[in-house]
Motif scaffolding. Structure first.
Motif, PDB file in Angstrom:
ATOM      1  N   HIS A  13       0.872  -1.168   0.000  1.00  0.00           N
ATOM      2  CA  HIS A  13       0.000   0.000   0.000  1.00  0.00           C
ATOM      3  C   HIS A  13       0.910   1.218   0.000  1.00  0.00           C
ATOM      4  O   HIS A  13       1.915   1.245   0.727  1.00  0.00           O
ATOM      5  N   GLN A  14       0.567   2.219  -0.788  1.00  0.00           N
ATOM      6  CA  GLN A  14       1.351   3.450  -0.790  1.00  0.00           C
ATOM      7  C   GLN A  14       0.849   4.351   0.317  1.00  0.00           C
ATOM      8  O   GLN A  14      -0.353   4.597   0.425  1.00  0.00           O
ATOM      9  N   TRP A  24       7.784   7.261  -1.628  1.00  0.00           N
ATOM     10  CA  TRP A  24       6.625   7.220  -0.750  1.00  0.00           C
ATOM     11  C   TRP A  24       6.828   6.159   0.328  1.00  0.00           C
ATOM     12  O   TRP A  24       7.594   5.224   0.152  1.00  0.00           O
ATOM     13  N   GLN A  25       6.081   6.296   1.411  1.00  0.00           N
ATOM     14  CA  GLN A  25       6.021   5.229   2.404  1.00  0.00           C
ATOM     15  C   GLN A  25       5.367   4.017   1.760  1.00  0.00           C
ATOM     16  O   GLN A  25       4.480   4.165   0.916  1.00  0.00           O
ATOM     17  N   ALA A  26       5.792   2.836   2.166  1.00  0.00           N
ATOM     18  CA  ALA A  26       5.192   1.605   1.657  1.00  0.00           C
ATOM     19  C   ALA A  26       4.821   0.721   2.837  1.00  0.00           C
ATOM     20  O   ALA A  26       5.555   0.624   3.814  1.00  0.00           O
ATOM     21  N   CYS A  27       3.677   0.081   2.717  1.00  0.00           N
ATOM     22  CA  CYS A  27       3.174  -0.800   3.763  1.00  0.00           C
ATOM     23  C   CYS A  27       2.820  -2.137   3.116  1.00  0.00           C
ATOM     24  O   CYS A  27       1.964  -2.197   2.235  1.00  0.00           O
ATOM     25  N   ASN A  68      -0.503  -0.174  12.206  1.00  0.00           N
ATOM     26  CA  ASN A  68       0.262  -0.911  13.213  1.00  0.00           C
ATOM     27  C   ASN A  68       1.327  -1.843  12.659  1.00  0.00           C
ATOM     28  O   ASN A  68       1.868  -2.655  13.404  1.00  0.00           O
ATOM     29  N   VAL A  69       1.620  -1.750  11.378  1.00  0.00           N
ATOM     30  CA  VAL A  69       2.728  -2.519  10.816  1.00  0.00           C
ATOM     31  C   VAL A  69       3.815  -1.541  10.401  1.00  0.00           C
ATOM     32  O   VAL A  69       3.536  -0.373  10.129  1.00  0.00           O
ATOM     33  N   PRO A  70       5.062  -1.998  10.347  1.00  0.00           N
ATOM     34  CA  PRO A  70       6.148  -1.089   9.968  1.00  0.00           C
ATOM     35  C   PRO A  70       5.987  -0.584   8.534  1.00  0.00           C
ATOM     36  O   PRO A  70       5.604  -1.342   7.645  1.00  0.00           O
ATOM     37  N   HIS A  71       6.258   0.678   8.345  1.00  0.00           N
ATOM     38  CA  HIS A  71       6.279   1.263   7.009  1.00  0.00           C
ATOM     39  C   HIS A  71       7.742   1.344   6.569  1.00  0.00           C
ATOM     40  O   HIS A  71       8.618   1.624   7.378  1.00  0.00           O
ATOM     41  N   ILE A  72       7.956   1.096   5.300  1.00  0.00           N
ATOM     42  CA  ILE A  72       9.310   1.177   4.762  1.00  0.00           C
ATOM     43  C   ILE A  72       9.330   2.207   3.648  1.00  0.00           C
ATOM     44  O   ILE A  72       8.279   2.619   3.154  1.00  0.00           O
ATOM     45  N   ALA A 146      13.172  -3.672  10.455  1.00  0.00           N
ATOM     46  CA  ALA A 146      12.151  -2.961   9.693  1.00  0.00           C
ATOM     47  C   ALA A 146      11.624  -3.796   8.550  1.00  0.00           C
ATOM     48  O   ALA A 146      10.442  -3.766   8.238  1.00  0.00           O
ATOM     49  N   LEU A 147      12.494  -4.580   7.941  1.00  0.00           N
ATOM     50  CA  LEU A 147      12.086  -5.372   6.785  1.00  0.00           C
ATOM     51  C   LEU A 147      11.467  -6.699   7.162  1.00  0.00           C
ATOM     52  O   LEU A 147      10.696  -7.271   6.402  1.00  0.00           O
ATOM     53  N   CYS A 148      11.798  -7.201   8.326  1.00  0.00           N
ATOM     54  CA  CYS A 148      11.316  -8.529   8.752  1.00  0.00           C
ATOM     55  C   CYS A 148      10.675  -8.413  10.134  1.00  0.00           C
ATOM     56  O   CYS A 148      11.264  -8.828  11.130  1.00  0.00           O
ATOM     57  N   PRO A 149       9.458  -7.874  10.218  1.00  0.00           N
ATOM     58  CA  PRO A 149       8.855  -7.630  11.538  1.00  0.00           C
ATOM     59  C   PRO A 149       8.589  -8.913  12.330  1.00  0.00           C
ATOM     60  O   PRO A 149       8.483  -8.856  13.531  1.00  0.00           O
TER      61      PRO A 149
END
Length: 152
Positions: A13-14, A24-27, A68-72, A146-149
């Motif tokens: 998701h952007q 952009w942030q990515a989820c 509630n999930v990390p954004h990258i 951040a990449l592997c929550p």
């Protein structure tokens, strides 16, 4: 003129904000799906214990899960790495991400062959090298988290 979005965005998701002037942030959609399922289970337990009357609506669940999930950062390399390390990503998506990543690496290797590389020189004192190694380790661990929550 903007570039065409990568196929990787089909799995993210952007966000509404940029992390820098370009990206952009990515989820991750897979992270959101798992988080939404966890929230649904929590709602059902709360209903069973008389704390809630009803489960949240799907729209609210998705919104809260995404929050509630990390954004990258929406950089293709970071998104591909995330898809490779997250356990709930389908195998075919991981295969595509691996192929993409190796293609990028080969392209970078080819680019390196085109001209001389300039490598920065570090100070020769062992204490400076130790501090730099410690910083590098901390940065690498932060990236992995951040990449592997699911590792947390």
């Amino acid at each position: 003129m903007a570039r065409e979005k990568s196929w990787l965005w089909d799995h993210f998701h952007q966000g509404s904000t940029k992390v820098n002037k370009v990206h952009w942030q990515a989820c991750c959609k897979y992270c959101v799906k798992v988080k939404a399922k966890d929230l649904t289970n929590a709602d059902q337990q709360a209903i069973a214990h008389g704390i809630l009357q009803d489960v949240r609506t799907p729209i609210i669940l998705m919104q809260e899960a995404c929050d509630n999930v990390p954004h990258i950062a929406g950089k293709v390399e970071i998104m591909a790495n995330h898809l490779l390390c997250y356990q709930y990503v389908p195998g075919n998506v991981k295969t595509n991400a691996e192929t993409f990543k190796h293609g990028k690496k080969r392209q970078a290797d080819d680019d390196d062959d085109e001209g001389p590389s300039i490598k920065p020189q570090l100070a020769s004192t062992s204490s400076v090298k130790t501090v730099l190694k410690g910083r590098e380790i901390r940065r690498a661990l932060a990236s992995v988290r951040a990449l592997c929550p699911f590792l947390e």
